[in-house]
Design an enzyme around this catalytic site. Structure first.
Site, PDB file in Angstrom:
ATOM      1  N   CYS A 123      -1.054  -4.834   6.899  1.00 30.97           N
ATOM      2  CA  CYS A 123      -0.891  -3.645   7.752  1.00 30.97           C
ATOM      3  C   CYS A 123      -0.242  -4.018   9.081  1.00 30.97           C
ATOM      4  O   CYS A 123       0.576  -3.267   9.615  1.00 30.97           O
ATOM      5  CB  CYS A 123      -2.238  -2.989   8.030  1.00 30.97           C
ATOM      6  N   CYS A 171      -2.909   2.999   7.918  1.00 35.25           N
ATOM      7  CA  CYS A 171      -4.352   2.993   8.155  1.00 35.25           C
ATOM      8  C   CYS A 171      -4.665   2.618   9.610  1.00 35.25           C
ATOM      9  O   CYS A 171      -3.768   2.379  10.414  1.00 35.25           O
ATOM     10  CB  CYS A 171      -4.996   1.995   7.214  1.00 35.25           C
ATOM     11  N   ASP A 204       2.292   2.579   2.541  1.00 42.23           N
ATOM     12  CA  ASP A 204       2.280   3.245   3.837  1.00 42.23           C
ATOM     13  C   ASP A 204       3.563   2.937   4.612  1.00 42.23           C
ATOM     14  O   ASP A 204       4.298   2.026   4.253  1.00 42.23           O
ATOM     15  CB  ASP A 204       1.057   2.810   4.655  1.00 42.23           C
ATOM     16  N   CYS A 248       0.811  -1.229   0.000  1.00 42.07           N
ATOM     17  CA  CYS A 248       0.000   0.000   0.000  1.00 42.07           C
ATOM     18  C   CYS A 248       0.838   1.271   0.000  1.00 42.07           C
ATOM     19  O   CYS A 248       0.298   2.364  -0.167  1.00 42.07           O
ATOM     20  CB  CYS A 248      -0.927   0.009   1.215  1.00 42.07           C
TER      21      CYS A 248
HETATM   22 FE1  FES Z   1      -1.450   0.606   4.313  1.00 40.96          FE
HETATM   23 FE2  FES Z   1      -2.980  -0.514   6.130  1.00 40.96          FE
HETATM   24  S1  FES Z   1      -3.519  -0.014   4.089  1.00 40.96           S
HETATM   25  S2  FES Z   1      -0.925   0.099   6.328  1.00 40.96           S
END
Ligand code: FES
Length: 211
Positions: free
Chosen positions: A107, A63, A38, A36
């Protein structure tokens, strides 16, 4: 899209524990998720005698699941030995959170990787790495994938900023495709050095900017 989050996940998301930075951390790491994009950063303070985690903090740019997992793993890891902390996996974290939707497994993996890498960073900085494999160029590239390019929020490798990597007799030269006076050159240089210098057989890291 909505996910059926457990009450525990929601509670940790709304009131995450141990959020922030530790300025003089003994070990720290930032991990990015390939799924993702992140990121999560984990900072630890270590009791040098007992080799236990005396303090731990995290920052999440992910998230709700990532924030909740970051929160729970800091609680699980505090007071544990480094070896015990390394055994915390996404399953432990997910169970402690009362379960996570399958689609959100990556995540919690991201947060757990952050903890593992922070412990690894401590071990490397203190000569505690047990398996001393010789560093390869692949390992250098793997670490450069953990250095963020602030221009895009993605890592240096994925944004093609790494022009060249040379490794010889413990000396590493990394060439970055940015002008030396670019606003982010200094911070990128510091981060590259921070990621590569702790490797047990690396003597010097030179970062050059050529655009
Ligand atoms: Fe990226 Fe959860 S969607 S850390």
């Amino acid at each position: 899209m909505t996910f059926p989050y457990s009450e525990i996940v929601l509670e940790h998301f709304r009131h995450p524990r141990n959020v922030g930075q530790i300025e003089d951390a003994d070990g720290k790491a930032t991990e990015g998720s390939p799924s993702c994009g992140d990121m999560v950063s984990v900072y630890i303070k270590v009791d040098p005698e007992k080799k236990t985690i005396s303090d731990i903090k995290f920052e999440s740019y992910g998230c709700a699941s990532n924030i909740a997992t970051g929160s729970i793993i800091t609680e699980l890891a505090k007071g544990k030995t480094l070896d015990e902390a390394k055994k915390i996996n996404w399953k432990t974290a997910s169970e402690a959170l009362g379960g996570l939707p399958k689609i959100k497994a990556h995540c919690s993996v991201l947060a757990v990787e952050g903890l593992r890498s922070a412990v690894q960073n401590y071990e490397e900085r203190h000569g505690l790495v047990k398996e001393k494999k010789p560093t390869t160029e692949d390992e250098i590239h793997r670490r450069l994938r953990k250095v963020m390019n602030p221009l895009s929020g993605l890592d240096l490798e994925r944004t093609n900023l790494v022009k060249n990597v040379q490794l010889k007799d413990g000396f590493v030269r990394v060439v970055i495709d940015l002008p030396p006076d670019h606003q982010f050159s200094h911070s990128i240089k510091e981060e590259v050095k921070e990621k590569i210098e702790p490797l047990w057989d690396i003597k010097e890291v030179v970062v050059e900017f050529i655009a």
